[in-house]
Design an enzyme around this catalytic site. Structure first.
Site, PDB file in Angstrom:
ATOM      1  N   HIS A  94      48.657  36.199  57.083  1.00 45.68           N
ATOM      2  CA  HIS A  94      48.685  36.166  55.617  1.00 45.68           C
ATOM      3  C   HIS A  94      49.774  37.066  55.028  1.00 45.68           C
ATOM      4  O   HIS A  94      50.167  36.882  53.876  1.00 45.68           O
ATOM      5  CB  HIS A  94      47.338  36.608  55.041  1.00 45.68           C
ATOM      6  CG  HIS A  94      46.359  35.499  54.840  1.00 45.68           C
ATOM      7  ND1 HIS A  94      46.648  34.386  54.077  1.00 45.68           N
ATOM      8  CD2 HIS A  94      45.077  35.337  55.265  1.00 45.68           C
ATOM      9  CE1 HIS A  94      45.577  33.578  54.048  1.00 45.68           C
ATOM     10  NE2 HIS A  94      44.627  34.130  54.775  1.00 45.68           N
TER      11      HIS A  94
ATOM     12  N   GLY B 291      37.532  38.135  57.353  1.00 50.03           N
ATOM     13  CA  GLY B 291      38.515  39.134  57.001  1.00 50.03           C
ATOM     14  C   GLY B 291      39.037  38.851  55.611  1.00 50.03           C
ATOM     15  O   GLY B 291      38.823  37.765  55.066  1.00 50.03           O
ATOM     16  N   MET B 292      39.676  39.838  55.000  1.00 52.26           N
ATOM     17  CA  MET B 292      40.342  39.625  53.725  1.00 52.26           C
ATOM     18  C   MET B 292      41.692  40.304  53.833  1.00 52.26           C
ATOM     19  O   MET B 292      41.780  41.503  54.135  1.00 52.26           O
ATOM     20  CB  MET B 292      39.524  40.177  52.559  1.00 52.26           C
ATOM     21  CG  MET B 292      40.196  40.002  51.188  1.00 52.26           C
ATOM     22  SD  MET B 292      40.465  38.252  50.749  1.00 52.26           S
ATOM     23  CE  MET B 292      41.975  38.389  49.773  1.00 52.26           C
ATOM     24  N   GLU B 293      42.722  39.495  53.561  1.00 53.53           N
ATOM     25  CA  GLU B 293      44.098  39.887  53.861  1.00 53.53           C
ATOM     26  C   GLU B 293      44.687  40.863  52.859  1.00 53.53           C
ATOM     27  O   GLU B 293      45.837  40.710  52.445  1.00 53.53           O
ATOM     28  CB  GLU B 293      44.956  38.618  53.932  1.00 53.53           C
ATOM     29  CG  GLU B 293      45.065  37.811  52.614  1.00 53.53           C
ATOM     30  CD  GLU B 293      43.996  36.754  52.417  1.00 53.53           C
ATOM     31  OE1 GLU B 293      42.917  36.872  53.040  1.00 53.53           O
ATOM     32  OE2 GLU B 293      44.225  35.806  51.638  1.00 53.53           O
ATOM     33  N   ASN B 294      43.933  41.865  52.436  1.00 54.73           N
ATOM     34  CA  ASN B 294      44.466  42.810  51.463  1.00 54.73           C
ATOM     35  C   ASN B 294      45.713  43.473  52.044  1.00 54.73           C
ATOM     36  O   ASN B 294      45.675  43.992  53.161  1.00 54.73           O
ATOM     37  CB  ASN B 294      43.392  43.822  51.097  1.00 54.73           C
ATOM     38  CG  ASN B 294      42.201  43.139  50.455  1.00 54.73           C
ATOM     39  OD1 ASN B 294      42.348  42.311  49.560  1.00 54.73           O
ATOM     40  ND2 ASN B 294      40.995  43.446  50.936  1.00 54.73           N
TER      41      ASN B 294
ATOM     42  N   ASP C 111      34.693  29.759  44.341  1.00 57.36           N
ATOM     43  CA  ASP C 111      33.799  30.153  45.438  1.00 57.36           C
ATOM     44  C   ASP C 111      32.909  28.988  45.876  1.00 57.36           C
ATOM     45  O   ASP C 111      32.518  28.905  47.043  1.00 57.36           O
ATOM     46  CB  ASP C 111      32.918  31.349  45.022  1.00 57.36           C
ATOM     47  CG  ASP C 111      33.722  32.651  44.973  1.00 57.36           C
ATOM     48  OD1 ASP C 111      34.759  32.741  45.655  1.00 57.36           O
ATOM     49  OD2 ASP C 111      33.310  33.564  44.232  1.00 57.36           O
TER      50      ASP C 111
ATOM     51  N   HIS D 247      44.845  36.076  62.064  1.00 54.02           N
ATOM     52  CA  HIS D 247      44.794  35.314  60.812  1.00 54.02           C
ATOM     53  C   HIS D 247      45.183  36.208  59.628  1.00 54.02           C
ATOM     54  O   HIS D 247      46.043  35.850  58.820  1.00 54.02           O
ATOM     55  CB  HIS D 247      43.393  34.735  60.620  1.00 54.02           C
ATOM     56  CG  HIS D 247      43.245  33.923  59.371  1.00 54.02           C
ATOM     57  ND1 HIS D 247      43.442  32.564  59.350  1.00 54.02           N
ATOM     58  CD2 HIS D 247      42.962  34.280  58.101  1.00 54.02           C
ATOM     59  CE1 HIS D 247      43.278  32.112  58.112  1.00 54.02           C
ATOM     60  NE2 HIS D 247      42.983  33.139  57.335  1.00 54.02           N
ATOM     61  N   GLU D 248      44.554  37.360  59.526  1.00 54.78           N
ATOM     62  CA  GLU D 248      44.831  38.243  58.378  1.00 54.78           C
ATOM     63  C   GLU D 248      46.269  38.754  58.426  1.00 54.78           C
ATOM     64  O   GLU D 248      46.931  38.874  57.388  1.00 54.78           O
ATOM     65  CB  GLU D 248      43.833  39.397  58.318  1.00 54.78           C
ATOM     66  CG  GLU D 248      42.356  38.988  58.321  1.00 54.78           C
ATOM     67  CD  GLU D 248      42.000  37.863  57.366  1.00 54.78           C
ATOM     68  OE1 GLU D 248      42.642  37.735  56.302  1.00 54.78           O
ATOM     69  OE2 GLU D 248      41.081  37.076  57.677  1.00 54.78           O
TER      70      GLU D 248
ATOM     71  N   GLU E  30      45.889  29.021  52.965  1.00 51.83           N
ATOM     72  CA  GLU E  30      45.051  29.030  54.168  1.00 51.83           C
ATOM     73  C   GLU E  30      45.516  28.073  55.262  1.00 51.83           C
ATOM     74  O   GLU E  30      45.431  28.396  56.437  1.00 51.83           O
ATOM     75  CB  GLU E  30      43.591  28.769  53.787  1.00 51.83           C
ATOM     76  CG  GLU E  30      42.989  29.870  52.913  1.00 51.83           C
ATOM     77  CD  GLU E  30      43.015  31.244  53.558  1.00 51.83           C
ATOM     78  OE1 GLU E  30      43.264  31.343  54.772  1.00 51.83           O
ATOM     79  OE2 GLU E  30      42.801  32.241  52.838  1.00 51.83           O
TER      80      GLU E  30
ATOM     81  N   TYR F 198      41.827  25.235  55.065  1.00 56.30           N
ATOM     82  CA  TYR F 198      42.232  25.912  56.295  1.00 56.30           C
ATOM     83  C   TYR F 198      42.633  24.885  57.364  1.00 56.30           C
ATOM     84  O   TYR F 198      43.762  24.872  57.849  1.00 56.30           O
ATOM     85  CB  TYR F 198      41.076  26.746  56.865  1.00 56.30           C
ATOM     86  CG  TYR F 198      40.681  27.948  56.049  1.00 56.30           C
ATOM     87  CD1 TYR F 198      40.976  29.235  56.493  1.00 56.30           C
ATOM     88  CD2 TYR F 198      39.985  27.818  54.852  1.00 56.30           C
ATOM     89  CE1 TYR F 198      40.596  30.350  55.764  1.00 56.30           C
ATOM     90  CE2 TYR F 198      39.612  28.933  54.127  1.00 56.30           C
ATOM     91  CZ  TYR F 198      39.916  30.195  54.570  1.00 56.30           C
ATOM     92  OH  TYR F 198      39.548  31.295  53.851  1.00 56.30           O
TER      93      TYR F 198
ATOM     94  N   GLN G 238      35.959  43.059  46.597  1.00 60.28           N
ATOM     95  CA  GLN G 238      36.410  41.774  47.140  1.00 60.28           C
ATOM     96  C   GLN G 238      36.818  40.946  45.924  1.00 60.28           C
ATOM     97  O   GLN G 238      35.973  40.376  45.229  1.00 60.28           O
ATOM     98  CB  GLN G 238      35.277  41.102  47.926  1.00 60.28           C
ATOM     99  CG  GLN G 238      35.504  39.623  48.261  1.00 60.28           C
ATOM    100  CD  GLN G 238      36.774  39.372  49.059  1.00 60.28           C
ATOM    101  OE1 GLN G 238      37.117  40.113  49.975  1.00 60.28           O
ATOM    102  NE2 GLN G 238      37.516  38.333  48.696  1.00 60.28           N
ATOM    103  N   CYS G 239      38.115  40.919  45.644  1.00 61.85           N
ATOM    104  CA  CYS G 239      38.585  40.324  44.391  1.00 61.85           C
ATOM    105  C   CYS G 239      38.892  38.828  44.491  1.00 61.85           C
ATOM    106  O   CYS G 239      38.926  38.137  43.472  1.00 61.85           O
ATOM    107  CB  CYS G 239      39.806  41.081  43.876  1.00 61.85           C
ATOM    108  SG  CYS G 239      39.367  42.695  43.207  1.00 61.85           S
ATOM    109  N   GLN G 240      39.173  38.315  45.678  1.00 59.22           N
ATOM    110  CA  GLN G 240      39.400  36.885  45.787  1.00 59.22           C
ATOM    111  C   GLN G 240      38.053  36.164  45.657  1.00 59.22           C
ATOM    112  O   GLN G 240      37.073  36.669  46.199  1.00 59.22           O
ATOM    113  CB  GLN G 240      40.030  36.528  47.144  1.00 59.22           C
ATOM    114  CG  GLN G 240      40.636  35.143  47.150  1.00 59.22           C
ATOM    115  CD  GLN G 240      41.314  34.790  48.483  1.00 59.22           C
ATOM    116  OE1 GLN G 240      40.873  35.214  49.547  1.00 59.22           O
ATOM    117  NE2 GLN G 240      42.378  34.039  48.425  1.00 59.22           N
TER     118      GLN G 240
HETATM  119 ZN   LIG Z   1      42.832  33.284  55.291  1.00 64.96          ZN
END
Ligand SMILES: [Zn+2]
Length: 588
Positions: free
Chosen positions: A289, A259-262, A365, A285-286, A308, A373, A127-129
């Site tokens: 992105h 979720g993470m929008e990779n 973070d 949502h993802e 966001e 958002y 999880q890089c973000q």
């Molecule tokens: Zn988002």
């Protein structure tokens, strides 16, 4: 020379990376990656070259000819990590860095078999973000710079690797397998993503597939079955989908986000698998992105609302197409409530309630909240309200096209919007929205008949016949509308009549448990402990640990639950709960 991102040592007067070639041996025993990263530069360069790193043990750095290059790893800085300063001789085209990651790498979570759904094989995910890519790869870790990449991951043969990239093959030798990937579309480093585990897959449509642990695959495939309709709706609104595939990885329960929008492979929490597709707005949502965030990217975390706020707006438009306006207004009302919570949480740091923030010396973070958002969403909605939907949509299409595969600041957005629709920003009082604290009183309000029904209840016990027709979202809106503390009679009646403690829908369940805890209704504590052991999603941990820690009667439960589960929580979640417990103790 200038550092243009407060969260990166990248300097715009230095050489710029064009592409990355990563090879890594994934070692579950030592919980490390033994890796080599080759950064190919935009053009032959010389002079200082600063990279971001965190907790990397670097053994050597060479140029394209194998000549050793002088380097210095500076002292670790709490938020940024350690600056890796390399000196490039004339005409350097590429830099190869050999290194090992730390078992504590902030981007990586190494799960024991017991922490997975299947329970038999280990699992690793990244999880890089926001700024964790630097704990996996030494690079210029700022979204201002985009890179393409190739990757070769050596993994145990019984496992499978997936990556937010195109899969280019798997070769098995002895006890290991090498999985190859290529990312042809340039990405900001925070979208580098992979996972390794017991992972199976099933096609959802010609361009979508779901990946999950085998025991979760069938349920995940059902829950996400409507994904292609979402892609069709999104393309009609925002233009062609630029990333070829939209695959979904159903994550282990400790995944900290919804979720993470990779890109090409979105990571999704398993907590939205409710069995009835009632919580799949996270997928919309993802997917959104793919345009807002991944295609047009914030230049740094101070402009996170460009990622966001635009994505919540785009998500709402997709959901409106699919489910109708009434339903998306209920979602907007939920967003409004989340925003109120964040505004209250930042009462002592009001600067973090601006859309354009100043984050020098602040960990992104720690600044994370619903503000970018939801305040961002309502701002865009107010602009749409002034110019009308056709004009807004026409502008949005040109915005997405003009900044495609770019990184922009709030000022870039303002200039673009002003050029297309002069005077509208001033009419919307954009200064107050963008640089003001809190939420403008003039903001648009969600409009819905179904919302009115809930508001009229004013927190009273709903009629069984009325509540029987409620969706999960309506339940959440109702539960969050009940004034706290709620009476013992109301809590008892709610649970007896509607069996909320037994709910299998995490959104409804957590909304109920939070209301009960805020009301001193301690009968729910065993169920709260179960949830805190079962999931590591930040949103739920915050909702439950906050009231648990605040109430002296349940503080020991909070401390105990954290001790018991801290190893299962993701490092980002652990950091959040530690902060909540520290704040609660400070109130004594
Ligand atoms: Zn988002």
């Amino acid at each position: 020379m200038a550092r243009l991102d407060p969260h990166s040592y990248a300097d715009d007067s230095h050489a710029q990376t064009a592409s990355l070639a990563l090879t890594a041996r994934v070692d579950f025993t030592t919980k490390t990656l033994d890796a080599e990263a080759t950064l190919t530069l935009e053009e032959p360069s010389a002079g200082p070259f600063d990279l971001d790193t965190r907790d990397l043990a670097i053994s050597s750095i060479t140029d394209q000819d194998g000549t050793a290059l002088p380097f210095l790893v500076h002292a670790n800085e709490a938020i940024l990590g350690a600056r890796l300063a390399i000196t490039l001789p004339a005409n350097t085209r590429a830099v190869t860095i050999r290194y090992r990651t730390s078992p504590e790498a902030s981007a990586l979570q190494w799960l024991e078999p017991a922490q997975t759904s299947g329970g038999v094989k280990p699992f690793l995910f990244s999880q890089c973000q926001a700024i964790h890519a630097r704990s996996v790869v030494p690079l210029q870790d700022t979204p201002r710079l985009r890179i393409t990449y190739t990757a070769k991951l050596t993994i145990p043969r019984e496992l499978t690797a997936v990556m937010a990239a195109a899969h280019r093959g798997r070769e098995e030798t002895g006890t290991t397998a090498v999985e190859s990937f290529e990312m042809p579309q340039p990405i900001p480093p925070y979208l580098l993503a992979f996972a390794v585990g017991d992972i199976a897959s099933r096609d959802l449509s010609p361009r979508s597939r779901v990946y999950a642990e085998p025991v979760m695959l069938e349920r995940a495939a059902y829950e996400y079955g409507g994904v292609d309709a979402m892609i069709v709706a999104a393309e009609a609104l925002f233009g062609p989908y630029d990333w070829e595939r939209f695959d979904i990885l159903s994550m282990p329960p400790s995944f900290p986000y919804g979720g993470m929008e990779n890109p090409r492979l979105t990571f999704i929490t398993p907590t939205i698998i409710a069995g009835d597709r009632s919580l799949v707005s996270v997928i919309a949502h993802e997917l959104a992105h793919s345009w807002t965030g991944n295609l047009v990217t914030n230049a740094n975390a101070e402009h996170f609302w460009l990622n966001e706020g635009f994505t919540v707006y785009a998500e709402q438009r997709i959901l409106e197409t699919i489910n109708g306006a009434e339903s998306s207004e209920l979602d907007a009302a939920i967003g409004r409530r989340e925003l109120d919570e964040s505004l209250a949480r930042f009462a002592k740091q009001p600067g973090l309630t601006r859309l354009r923030t100043h984050l020098e010396g602040i960990d992104p973070d720690d600044a994370f909240s619903a503000v970018p958002y939801q305040k961002g969403y309502f701002f865009l909605r107010s602009l749409e309200g002034i110019v009308g939907r056709p004009a807004f949509d026409a502008w949005l299409r040109t915005y997405l096209a003009d900044f495609r595969f770019g990184a922009i600041t709030t000022a870039d957005f303002e200039a673009h919007f002003e050029a297309a629709l002069p005077g509208v920003l001033a009419k919307a009082d954009s200064r107050t929205w963008i640089d003001g604290e809190g939420f403008p009183a003039s903001a648009p309000r969600p409009q819905s008949e179904r919302l009115v029904v809930i508001e009229r209840l004013d927190g009273a016990l709903p009629d069984a016949a009325v509540a029987a027709k409620w969706t999960a979202i309506e339940w959440c809106l109702y539960l969050e509308s009940v004034p706290r503390p709620a009476s013992r009679e109301l809590c008892d009646a709610l649970d007896q009549r509607f069996h909320l403690t037994a709910s299998k829908n995490y959104e409804v369940l957590v909304a109920w448990l939070a209301l009960a805890l805020h009301s001193g209704h301690h009968a729910v504590v065993p169920r709260v402990e179960e949830v805190l052991s079962a999931v590591g999603r930040l949103k739920y941990l915050r909702a439950l640990f906050t009231p648990l820690a605040k109430d002296p009667a349940t503080r020991p439960v909070a401390e105990r639950a954290f001790e018991k589960n801290r190893e299962s929580y993701h490092p980002i979640s652990r950091q959040l709960v530690e902060g909540l417990l520290r704040d609660a103790r400070a109130l004594d």
